[in-house]
Design an enzyme around this catalytic site. Structure first.
Site, PDB file in Angstrom:
ATOM      1  N   GLN A 177     -31.883  -0.271  23.043  1.00 26.29           N
ATOM      2  CA  GLN A 177     -32.638   0.134  24.238  1.00 26.29           C
ATOM      3  C   GLN A 177     -32.990   1.614  24.228  1.00 26.29           C
ATOM      4  OE1 GLN A 177     -33.950  -1.845  26.439  1.00 26.29           O
ATOM      5  NE2 GLN A 177     -32.958  -3.697  25.732  1.00 26.29           N
ATOM      6  N   CYS A 199     -27.916 -11.459  28.510  1.00 25.89           N
ATOM      7  CA  CYS A 199     -26.996 -11.398  27.369  1.00 25.89           C
ATOM      8  C   CYS A 199     -25.877 -10.386  27.627  1.00 25.89           C
ATOM      9  CB  CYS A 199     -27.728 -11.058  26.065  1.00 25.89           C
ATOM     10  SG  CYS A 199     -29.023 -12.203  25.663  1.00 25.89           S
ATOM     11  N   HIS A 208     -24.239  -5.550  25.399  1.00 22.07           N
ATOM     12  CA  HIS A 208     -25.036  -6.753  25.125  1.00 22.07           C
ATOM     13  C   HIS A 208     -24.188  -7.669  24.231  1.00 22.07           C
ATOM     14  CE1 HIS A 208     -28.251  -9.108  23.163  1.00 22.07           C
ATOM     15  NE2 HIS A 208     -29.021  -8.755  24.169  1.00 22.07           N
ATOM     16  N   LYS A 218     -38.687  -3.949  20.020  1.00 19.18           N
ATOM     17  CA  LYS A 218     -38.579  -3.341  21.355  1.00 19.18           C
ATOM     18  C   LYS A 218     -39.276  -1.989  21.402  1.00 19.18           C
ATOM     19  CE  LYS A 218     -34.025  -5.384  22.246  1.00 19.18           C
ATOM     20  NZ  LYS A 218     -34.258  -6.486  23.180  1.00 19.18           N
ATOM     21  N   ASP A 231     -25.216   1.195  19.472  1.00 22.97           N
ATOM     22  CA  ASP A 231     -26.291   0.213  19.644  1.00 22.97           C
ATOM     23  C   ASP A 231     -27.427   0.941  20.370  1.00 22.97           C
ATOM     24  OD1 ASP A 231     -28.027  -1.666  20.609  1.00 22.97           O
ATOM     25  OD2 ASP A 231     -26.492  -3.012  21.402  1.00 22.97           O
TER      26      ASP A 231
HETATM   27  N1  7TS Z   1     -28.417  -4.537  22.056  1.00 21.69           N
HETATM   28  C1  7TS Z   1     -29.028  -4.284  23.218  1.00 21.69           C
HETATM   29  C2  7TS Z   1     -28.575  -3.146  24.076  1.00 21.69           C
HETATM   30  C3  7TS Z   1     -30.120  -5.070  23.586  1.00 21.69           C
HETATM   31  O1  7TS Z   1     -30.740  -4.804  24.746  1.00 21.69           O
HETATM   32  C4  7TS Z   1     -30.539  -6.131  22.756  1.00 21.69           C
HETATM   33  C5  7TS Z   1     -31.653  -7.056  23.148  1.00 21.69           C
HETATM   34  C6  7TS Z   1     -29.872  -6.318  21.548  1.00 21.69           C
HETATM   35  C7  7TS Z   1     -28.806  -5.512  21.240  1.00 21.69           C
HETATM   36  C8  7TS Z   1     -30.286  -7.371  20.569  1.00 21.69           C
HETATM   37  O2  7TS Z   1     -31.459  -7.012  19.955  1.00 21.69           O
HETATM   38  P1  7TS Z   1     -32.178  -7.985  18.899  1.00 21.69           P
HETATM   39  O3  7TS Z   1     -33.471  -7.323  18.627  1.00 21.69           O
HETATM   40  O4  7TS Z   1     -31.291  -8.086  17.723  1.00 21.69           O
HETATM   41  O5  7TS Z   1     -32.339  -9.311  19.608  1.00 21.69           O
HETATM   42  N2  7TS Z   1     -31.852  -7.127  24.535  1.00 21.69           N
HETATM   43  C9  7TS Z   1     -32.553  -8.036  25.239  1.00 21.69           C
HETATM   44  C10 7TS Z   1     -32.749  -7.946  26.605  1.00 21.69           C
HETATM   45  O6  7TS Z   1     -32.278  -7.061  27.314  1.00 21.69           O
HETATM   46  N3  7TS Z   1     -33.486  -8.969  27.006  1.00 21.69           N
HETATM   47  O7  7TS Z   1     -33.767  -9.701  25.953  1.00 21.69           O
HETATM   48  C11 7TS Z   1     -33.204  -9.145  24.836  1.00 21.69           C
END
Ligand code: 7TS
Length: 407
Positions: free
Chosen positions: A203, A365, A123, A226, A200
């Site tokens: 997910q 992303c 990501h 999430k 990371d």
């Molecule tokens: N890493 C992964 C694997 C992710 O899927 C996401 C967000 C992030 C980092 C960033 O997370 P945040 O909470 O800091 O924004 N993924 C997604 C997605 O798959 N669709 O929208 C956001």
């Protein structure tokens, strides 16, 4: 204990809302999850009965708010089997957790000539910070390639993890392909070279049991929103020894021990990394989300998603969709990216929305991964605890309709 998604659904008030007069079919939990009543009510309870700033006052109300906040930290530690709450830093989310490591650990430890290894499926949150770091430090950023079926090229590890590699940054579960990566194998390889691994788990943490000791992770990041919790909260796990050695991230109130006119000394971990007034209610909400997921059991959460993912993959293949990522549900989670011949993913998302179905379309992303897959964008349906076979069936009906329009 097996999980009944129809029962779980009843905990989520949003499913009482109808979309265009139809049942809400929410298939975008990889983006953000819905929130159960237990989490919403915990946040209301906090504001109604416990709200005060934390760590700074002697009165009873502040003691309550501090206990709620620190209690949430302990829950998060338990959730990922971390040895101590001291190793849990609250952040705004995964993105901030990764940037904390970039600014604090990596800036102090990565130099010209060193290498940082990411993978082709990261990501942007676990890629762009490392581009910035390596550009600034003169280090080299390398990308472990991905196979056509969405797995890491582990056969190339010897070329990519060397004594120059200081840090490996890898997602435990891909938000596009669903792939569950062999993080322990990567951890063993980088540790043998004296480097560190950052995982990371944005997910993975919501969808499967995560154990930092089993993974042998040095750093691990995840987001509250999430995993049934509110936005504005997240976690950076770090080995205590590393957090102790690391310089602070943000400067300000609460992260200090003593402040003089020209210098300061730092608070103990994890407070050294929590400057200013934190997102207190959100952290408390995250604690409630952890309780909620524990009440379901993370093994049951994973089992439900494997079963539903297998069903969705079978149905997608039957409608002739091109699915990206592994086909074996042992190797993947329920974020399922696909393309339907001749229909642009954005058109697909718009058409299925007419049926009350929420899916995401775009590059998710992960633009370098899109280039590797040879597609400008994909449609993505992502499954969670409240999704049922009926949800998948509604999506498939809508996809058939979309295909018909473009035939
Ligand atoms: N890493 C992964 C694997 C992710 O899927 C996401 C967000 C992030 C980092 C960033 O997370 P945040 O909470 O800091 O924004 N993924 C997604 C997605 O798959 N669709 O929208 C956001």
């Amino acid at each position: 204990m097996s999980l009944d998604p129809e029962v779980v659904r009843k905990d989520f008030p949003i499913f009482e809302t109808r979309m265009r007069g139809k049942r809400l079919v929410y298939l975008d939990s990889a983006n953000t999850s819905q929130k159960p009543r237990q989490v919403i009510e915990r946040i209301v309870e906090f504001y109604e009965h416990e709200n005060a700033n934390i760590h700074r006052a002697v009165y009873e109300l502040a003691e309550r708010s501090t206990a709620a906040y620190e209690g949430a930290r302990a829950k998060c530690a338990h959730f990922i089997a971390a040895p101590s709450p001291r190793s849990i830093v609250f952040t705004r989310g995964t993105t901030e957790s990764i940037n904390l490591v970039r600014y604090s650990w990596a800036r102090a430890n990565v130099r010209e000539g060193d290498e940082v290894l990411v993978t082709e499926m990261e990501h942007h949150s676990n890629l762009v910070p490392w581009q910035l770091l390596t550009q600034e430090s003169g280090a080299t950023l390398r990308h472990l390639p991905v196979t056509d079926d969405g797995m890491l090229r582990m056969d190339l590890l010897g070329d990519y993890i060397t004594d120059k590699t200081k840090l490996v940054c890898v997602g435990l579960m891909s938000n596009v392909l669903g792939t569950i990566n062999p993080v322990r194998q990567l951890a063993d390889a980088i540790h043998a070279m004296g480097g560190l691994i950052l995982v990371d788990a944005a997910q993975a943490a919501p969808h499967m049991p995560v154990d930092v000791s089993e993974l042998d992770a040095d750093f691990l990041a995840f987001s509250s929103h999430k995993m049934c919790g509110p936005t504005g909260a997240g976690v950076l796990y770090g080995r205590e020894r590393l957090l102790e050695e690391m310089p602070p991230f943000h400067g300000g109130g609460e992260m200090i021990r003593e402040v003089f006119a020209d210098h300061s000394t730092w608070n103990e971990i994890p407070h050294k990394f929590e400057a200013g007034t934190m997102n207190i209610a959100q952290a408390v909400g995250l604690g409630a989300a952890v309780d909620y997921l524990h009440s379901l059991g993370m093994d049951s959460v994973r089992a439900h998603e494997m079963e539903l993912t297998a069903y969705a993959l079978e149905r997608l293949n039957a409608v002739g969709a091109e699915v990206h990522g592994p086909s074996d549900v042992d190797q993947r989670g329920g974020a399922i990216s696909f393309n339907v011949a001749d229909v642009h993913p954005h058109d697909l998302a718009t058409i299925v929305d007419q049926e009350g179905v929420c899916i995401r379309a775009g590059h998710h992303c992960a633009q370098p991964l899109m280039r590797r897959l040879g597609v400008p964008a994909t449609a993505r349906a992502s499954l969670y605890i409240y999704n049922t076979r009926e949800d998948v069936d509604v999506l498939m009906g809508a996809l058939e309709q979309a295909k018909g329009w473009f035939a």
